[in-house]
Write an enzyme that holds these catalytic residues in place. Structure first.
Site: not given
Ligand code: NAP
Length: 264
Positions: A13, A193-194, A162, A20, A155, A92
C-alpha cells in the site's frame, strides 16, 4: 530500544511518501525490521523504488491485489528472498471516484463489488497467502476509518467496506489465533493522501479536524507508524481482533465542543 529487531515485514500500500504505509515502513525500519514492499501498478514503481532504497527494503514487487496470480507471485518471491515473515501490513483501499461524490443510494453494483474486493477481500487473500510463511507466529495489520462505524459525508461505499474490513479482522483473528498470528486494525484519523483526495469534501473536513479533536491536532503518518510498531511488536502479544483508534480522540466525541475558531 528497537521493538522489531529480528522481524521481517511485508508491506502493501505504498503509493508515495504521503502514504500511511510509508509512515509505517519508516517506523518499522527505525525499529529494526527487515522490509519488503509491494506496489500496485507499473506507474507507481518509479515512486516506490527510491523509498524502498531509503529503508533498505529487500525487494519490491508488483502486486495488484485483485489478481490472484499477482498475490501468488508476491508470496513466492517472499518465500524465496525472505524465508519467513513476521508482519504483514495491508494498507490498501479503492473505490471509484463517482461512488465517493454521489449520494450513497446511487452506488452501482459494480462499484460496490470493486470496493469490497480491493478494500476487504484482499485482506483475506493476503492473510491466507501469508499463513505458510508465518511459521513462528506473526502479526497482520490493516487500516480502517471511523466511517465504517458512523456516517461520514461522501464516504459512502467505503464506509460499508471499512465495516466489513473490521469484521474480517475479527474473523481472521479468531481463525489465525491458534497459529499465534494476531490480526488487528488501526482506525486512522483523516490524513491527506492520494486516496483521501478522492473523497468529496475531505479537504474541508481535514482543515476543521484539529479544532474539534480532544488533542487539538491533525494526525500524521508518523503517528500511525508509531502505533503500528507497538501493535505488531511483542509488547502487544496478547492483543488481537482489535480496532485501535489513532485519531487524536475524535471517536470519543458525541458532539464536538464548538469553539469560536471553527469556520463552518
Ligand atoms: P494511498 O497512499 O493512496 O494508499 C492506498 C494504496 O492502496 C495505494 O498504494 C494504492 O495504489 C493501493 N491500491 C489500490 N488499489 C489496489 C490494488 N488493486 N492492488 C494493490 N494496491 C492497491 O492512501 P492512504 O490514505 O495511505 O490509504 C491507506 C489505507 O489507509 C487505506 O486502507 C485507507 O482507506 C486507510 N485510511 C486512510 C485514511 C486517510 O485519511 N488517508 C484514514 C483512515 C484510513 P494505487 O495508488 O495504484 O491505487
Amino acid at each position: 530500544m528497537k521493538l522489531l529487531e529480528g522481524k521481517t515485514a511485508l508491506i502493501f500500500g505504498i503509493a508515495n511518501d504521503h502514504s500511511i504505509a510509508w509512515g509505517i515502513a519508516q517506523a518499522m525500519h527505525e525499529h529494526g525490521a527487515r522490509l519488503a514492499f509491494s506496489y500496485a501498478s507499473q506507474i507507481l514503481e518509479r515512486r516506490v523504488r527510491p523509498l524502498a532504497e531509503k529503508v533498505n527494503a529487500v525487494f519490491i514487487e508488483l502486486c495488484d491485489v485483485s489478481q490472484d496470480e499477482d498475490i501468488a507471485a508476491m508470496f513466492a518471491r517472499a518465500a524465496d528472498e525472505l524465508g519467513t515473515i513476521d508482519i504483514l501490513v495491508h494498507s490498501i483501499a479503492f473505490a471509484n471516484r463517482e461512488e465517493l461524490t454521489s449520494p450513497f443510494y446511487e452506488t452501482s453494483r459494480e462499484g460496490f463489488r470493486i470496493a469490497m474486493d480491493i478494500s476487504v477481500y484482499s485482506l483475506v487473500a493476503l492473510a491466507r497467502a501469508a499463513l505458510p510463511l508465518m511459521t513462528k507466529g506473526g502479526s497482520i495489520l490493516t487500516l480502517s476509518y471511523y466511517g465504517g462505524q458512523k456516517v461520514m459525508p461522501n464516504y459512502n461505499v467505503m464506509g460499508i467496506a471499512k465495516a466489513a474490513l473490521e469484521t474480517a479482522t475479527r474473523y481472521l483473528a479468531a481463525d489465525l489465533g491458534p497459529h499465534d498470528i494476531r490480526v488487528n486494525a488501526i482506525s486512522a484519523g483523516p490524513i491527506r493522501t492520494l486516496s483521501s483526495a478522492g473523497i468529496s469534501g475531505f479537504k474541508r473536513m481535514y482543515r476543521q479536524f484539529a479544532a474539534i479533536t480532544p488533542l487539538q491536532r491533525n494526525i500524521t503518518i508518523n503517528d500511525i507508524g508509531g502505533a503500528a510498531v507497538w501493535l505488531t511488536s511483542d509488547l502487544a502479544r496478547a492483543v488481537t481482533g482489535e480496532v485501535l483508534f489513532v485519531d487524536a480522540g475524535f471517536n470519543i466525541l458525541g458532539f464536538p465542543a464548538l469553539r469560536e475558531q471553527i469556520q463552518l
